[in-house]
Structures are given as structure tokens and as C-alpha cells.
Write a protein that holds these residues in place. Structure first.
Motif, mmCIF file in Angstrom:
data_model
loop_
_atom_site.group_PDB
_atom_site.id
_atom_site.type_symbol
_atom_site.label_atom_id
_atom_site.label_comp_id
_atom_site.label_asym_id
_atom_site.label_seq_id
_atom_site.Cartn_x
_atom_site.Cartn_y
_atom_site.Cartn_z
ATOM 1 N N ALA A 137 0.812 -1.223 0.000
ATOM 2 C CA ALA A 137 0.000 0.000 0.000
ATOM 3 C C ALA A 137 0.842 1.268 0.000
ATOM 4 N N GLU A 138 1.889 1.295 0.793
ATOM 5 C CA GLU A 138 2.698 2.512 0.889
ATOM 6 C C GLU A 138 3.430 2.842 -0.412
ATOM 7 N N LYS A 139 3.663 1.841 -1.240
ATOM 8 C CA LYS A 139 4.380 2.068 -2.503
ATOM 9 C C LYS A 139 3.453 2.382 -3.677
ATOM 10 N N VAL A 140 2.163 2.101 -3.536
ATOM 11 C CA VAL A 140 1.247 2.302 -4.663
ATOM 12 C C VAL A 140 0.190 3.370 -4.402
ATOM 13 N N LYS A 141 0.287 4.045 -3.280
ATOM 14 C CA LYS A 141 -0.726 5.035 -2.913
ATOM 15 C C LYS A 141 -0.930 6.065 -4.028
ATOM 16 N N ASP A 142 0.143 6.659 -4.526
ATOM 17 C CA ASP A 142 0.040 7.672 -5.586
ATOM 18 C C ASP A 142 -0.493 7.072 -6.878
ATOM 19 N N ARG A 143 -0.064 5.873 -7.196
ATOM 20 C CA ARG A 143 -0.537 5.212 -8.417
ATOM 21 C C ARG A 143 -2.038 4.927 -8.343
ATOM 22 N N ILE A 144 -2.504 4.512 -7.192
ATOM 23 C CA ILE A 144 -3.929 4.218 -7.020
ATOM 24 C C ILE A 144 -4.746 5.494 -7.182
ATOM 25 N N GLU A 145 -4.264 6.600 -6.633
ATOM 26 C CA GLU A 145 -4.958 7.881 -6.807
ATOM 27 C C GLU A 145 -5.024 8.259 -8.282
#
Length: 155
Positions: A137-145
Motif C-alpha cells: 500500500a505505501e508504494k502504490v498510494k500515488d498510483r492508485i490515486e
């Protein structure tokens, strides 16, 4: 040779407001729908749309994505929470892209993404026969947004 232009006119008879949008070049129906949706959202929020108001709809041509990018898109869109298998990814890939991708190909891409060391966005558990993966989660937060701004692609 001139580029193809498409003009869209939207009018509201109650308020006598009219919006004209001109699109130029090869435009996908998904993109047109996203532009109209963005304008609608801005108007609903009371935002005045003018020629100086940029429409901030990201555009992605799904056909131009690499196979790996498509697999990552499936991961970010459908597997934000919890564990999943290559079978789960294959199923969602088929639904999203309306194309079959062999399970071995899905497994290979998941393995490659996992094996990126400190850059990996996946964690893995299980045995070689049945790996389970989970997004970090901490590595994909920006990608998910970013992916959430592309919801027009998934309708």
C-alpha cells in the motif's frame, strides 16, 4: 491533410447556458465521455467553465499500453486490498480488456514485478505452485490515486 475535428455542443434550456467543445485528431469514445463528465462535475460544483479553464481529464489509450502496464493497471484497479492469485488477475484482465491472456504470462509478469527488489510494489507468500500476492500500500498510494482518475476507462 487536415485533422478530423469533432464539435460537441451542450445546452441547458433552463439556464440558457451552452458549452461548445471542439476535439481534434483521433479521439476515443472513452475520452469524449470523460471530458463531458469532467465538465459536468465542474458545473455541478458551481465552477464557471470558460475558455481559460483547462479540463483536467487524463487520457490513456488502452491499446497503446504494454502487456506489463496492462497487468499493473489490473492490479491497481481491482486488487488494492488483500491477497490475490494469478488466477484472480487473469479473470479481471479478461473482463477489463476483453481478451484472454495465458495464465503463464500473468504469472510471469507478477513474478517480474515482485522480483524488482526494493522497487517492487508486491509482496508474495506461498509456494511456487500457488503464490499469493498483495500490493504494498505505501508504494502504490500515488498510483492508485492516479488510476481513480481514469474510471471513465472502466465503464
Amino acid at each position: 491533410m487536415s485533422r478530423k475535428k469533432t464539435k460537441i455542443e451542450i445546452s441547458d434550456p433552463e439556464t440558457d447556458r451552452k458549452i461548445t467543445v471542439t476535439l481534434e485528431g483521433k479521439i476515443s469514445p472513452h475520452f469524449v465521455a470523460s471530458v463531458v463528465e469532467d465538465i459536468y462535475r465542474k458545473l455541478e460544483s458551481g465552477f464557471e467553465v470558460s475558455a481559460d479553464s483547462p479540463v483536467s481529464v487524463p487520457y490513456v489509450d488502452l491499446d497503446s499500453l504494454s502487456m506489463r502496464e496492462k497487468v499493473e493497471l489490473v492490479l491497481l484497479k481491482f486488487f488494492r486490498h488483500g491477497w490475490f492469485t494469478s488466477n484472480d488477475v487473469q479473470e479481471q484482465y479478461t473482463i477489463l480488456f476483453k481478451a484472454e491472456l495465458p495464465l503463464s504470462t500473468i504469472s510471469t509478469y507478477l513474478s517480474r514485478i515482485y522480483e524488482e527488489g526494493s522497487q517492487s510494489i508486491l509482496e508474495r507468500t506461498g509456494t511456487r505452485k500457488q503464490y499469493r500476492y498483495r500490493l504494498l500500500a505505501e508504494k502504490v498510494k500515488d498510483r492508485i490515486e492516479s488510476i481513480s482518475k481514469l474510471d471513465y476507462l472502466f465503464t
